[in-house]
Design an enzyme around this catalytic site. Sequence first.
Site, PDB file in Angstrom:
ATOM      1  N   LYS A 217       0.851  -1.195   0.000  1.00  0.00           N
ATOM      2  CA  LYS A 217       0.000   0.000   0.000  1.00  0.00           C
ATOM      3  C   LYS A 217       0.886   1.245   0.000  1.00  0.00           C
ATOM      4  O   LYS A 217       1.954   1.250   0.633  1.00  0.00           O
ATOM      5  CB  LYS A 217      -0.892  -0.057   1.252  1.00  0.00           C
ATOM      6  CG  LYS A 217      -1.903   1.060   1.397  1.00  0.00           C
ATOM      7  CD  LYS A 217      -2.790   0.814   2.630  1.00  0.00           C
ATOM      8  CE  LYS A 217      -3.802   1.885   2.884  1.00  0.00           C
ATOM      9  NZ  LYS A 217      -4.666   1.588   4.050  1.00  0.00           N
TER      10      LYS A 217
ATOM     11  N   SER B  23      -9.568   1.637   3.295  1.00  0.00           N
ATOM     12  CA  SER B  23      -8.724   2.418   2.413  1.00  0.00           C
ATOM     13  C   SER B  23      -7.728   1.578   1.604  1.00  0.00           C
ATOM     14  O   SER B  23      -7.146   2.080   0.647  1.00  0.00           O
ATOM     15  CB  SER B  23      -7.941   3.450   3.225  1.00  0.00           C
ATOM     16  OG  SER B  23      -7.112   2.819   4.169  1.00  0.00           O
TER      17      SER B  23
ATOM     18  N   SER C  92      -9.654  -0.976   7.374  1.00  0.00           N
ATOM     19  CA  SER C  92      -9.149  -0.761   6.013  1.00  0.00           C
ATOM     20  C   SER C  92      -8.522  -1.963   5.333  1.00  0.00           C
ATOM     21  O   SER C  92      -8.243  -1.900   4.139  1.00  0.00           O
ATOM     22  CB  SER C  92      -8.127   0.368   6.011  1.00  0.00           C
ATOM     23  OG  SER C  92      -8.794   1.578   5.864  1.00  0.00           O
TER      24      SER C  92
HETATM   25  N1  GLN Z   1     -12.929   3.773   6.967  1.00  0.00           N
HETATM   26  C1  GLN Z   1     -12.203   4.055   8.161  1.00  0.00           C
HETATM   27  C2  GLN Z   1     -11.761   5.504   8.171  1.00  0.00           C
HETATM   28  O1  GLN Z   1     -11.957   6.167   7.198  1.00  0.00           O
HETATM   29  C3  GLN Z   1     -11.049   3.120   8.340  1.00  0.00           C
HETATM   30  C4  GLN Z   1      -9.815   3.550   7.633  1.00  0.00           C
HETATM   31  C5  GLN Z   1      -8.631   2.696   7.939  1.00  0.00           C
HETATM   32  O2  GLN Z   1      -8.762   1.626   8.556  1.00  0.00           O
HETATM   33  N2  GLN Z   1      -7.480   3.180   7.579  1.00  0.00           N
HETATM   34  O3  GLN Z   1     -11.237   5.968   9.135  1.00  0.00           O
END
Ligand code: GLN
Length: 487
Positions: free
Chosen positions: A79, A154, A178
């Site tokens: 990532k 994400s 994410s």
């Molecule tokens: N969707 C969650 C957020 O926007 C989780 C994001 C993540 O785990 N990096 O914070």
Amino acid sequence: MKPKFTSLSQIKAAIRAGQTNCSLLVEQYLSRIAASQELNIYVEVFAEEALNRARQLDEKYQKDPSSVGKLFGMVVSIKDVICYEGHQVTAGSKILAGFTSLFSATVVERLLAEDAIIIGRVNCDEFAMGSTTENSCYGPTRNAADPSRVPGGSSGGSAVSVQADTCLVSLGSDTGGSVRQPASFCGVVGFKPTYGRISRYGLLAYASSFDQIGILAHSVEDVATTLEVIAGPDEFDATCAQSRGDTFSKGVTSKGVTSGKSAKKQVRIACFDTALRHPSLDAGVKKLTFDFIEKLKAAGHEVEPVEFEYLDYIIPAYYVLTTAEASSNLSRYDGIRFGHRTAEADDIHEVYKKSRTEGFGTEVKRRIMLGTFVLSAGYYDAYYAKAQQVRRLIHDRTREIFKDYDFILMPASPIPAWEIGKMADDPVAMYLADIFTVQANMCGLPAISIPIGKHASGLPIGVQFMAAKFDEAALLAFSGGLSPLPH
Ligand code: GLN
């Protein structure tokens, strides 16, 4: 499309039988990357470098097959929030355009030391803030099951890189789901370890008390093998646990059959009525989850409803705490030390202001402002301190549940992958869709999402298991035993 290989052990067997080698593998993955351009998975492909490394590893193997590392034959994507020395890293943000890592993350060092090949860096929501991979300066990544849909986020690029067979394993990061949510949207396995199990050194921070690096793969077995290599103490991350815990793959065998000490035949699983009857839960996801629970029961496992009264408090507390941490973490991107600097400033204040205004996207700005607000004098007690108290309550109640149960089961997401653009103007609706994944991060628990079938729309659906802190071995042995995982 069915992937050619779905586990490292299959690849190793094919290498031993002379049917493939690292160079061929990399060539095949590169041609898959070229064929899936429209999915917008990769931000950068390390083609030349991966091919060179593959050639060197093939030579090493030819000279002495016993000299190669544990991850020989594993091709990995990372990532765009994980540092790799000499390579760019941008967190999907314009503010880091052109920034090159000065050192490698501990996870990258450990992958390379065991002869894995890194094929490229993949798209994600800006600074890992989002649930769709739409908040990226590189544009959205698409779900390979239906390119009009989001892949989740994400770590959407990571999930699709595995789903579309462009690599075997991907490293993502998980602050509130994410890794697990995109895995469930794309029909792959997604694992987040206990907080402190994997070093965060070289991971661009979003919310430091929640962030963990996680693993996406086709099989639980590959998750376990990768975890074994990248987990363990690190002098560069003081929050890293001291135990190596290096036997994760012991209980998980290539056929997904469970064996060994960490695998109990029958387990006790808690589920929350508040979750399984939650108004936001899609009827198709609900049916698949209930059918799956029946299968678990038929296999002799106990699945019992448990009272959990805090479910609806998790999201508000999470978004107060993570935005607070983010506002502090992201203050370092000031136009002076890293990445983008405005071309039009007359004084130092303008440099800060304009660089940040130009560099950050809308969602990141929203969170920096929200985080700054909840930490400000006069509001701190009402929001930040209150949310910390809620976090403690949730943590303590969850720990109590694990006195009586091995795992907690929940859907990974209340809804299947939605159309690109559908929630783009409704951040709160998007936040609410994180309802089932955030608890594991609030409490620092290990959790995994595994595919359980297809929704009527044809989209993949996953189920999530959480375990007590540092109980990864049992979690992986159990979920690896739930075979065969549908593909
Ligand atoms: N969707 C969650 C957020 O926007 C989780 C994001 C993540 O785990 N990096 O914070």
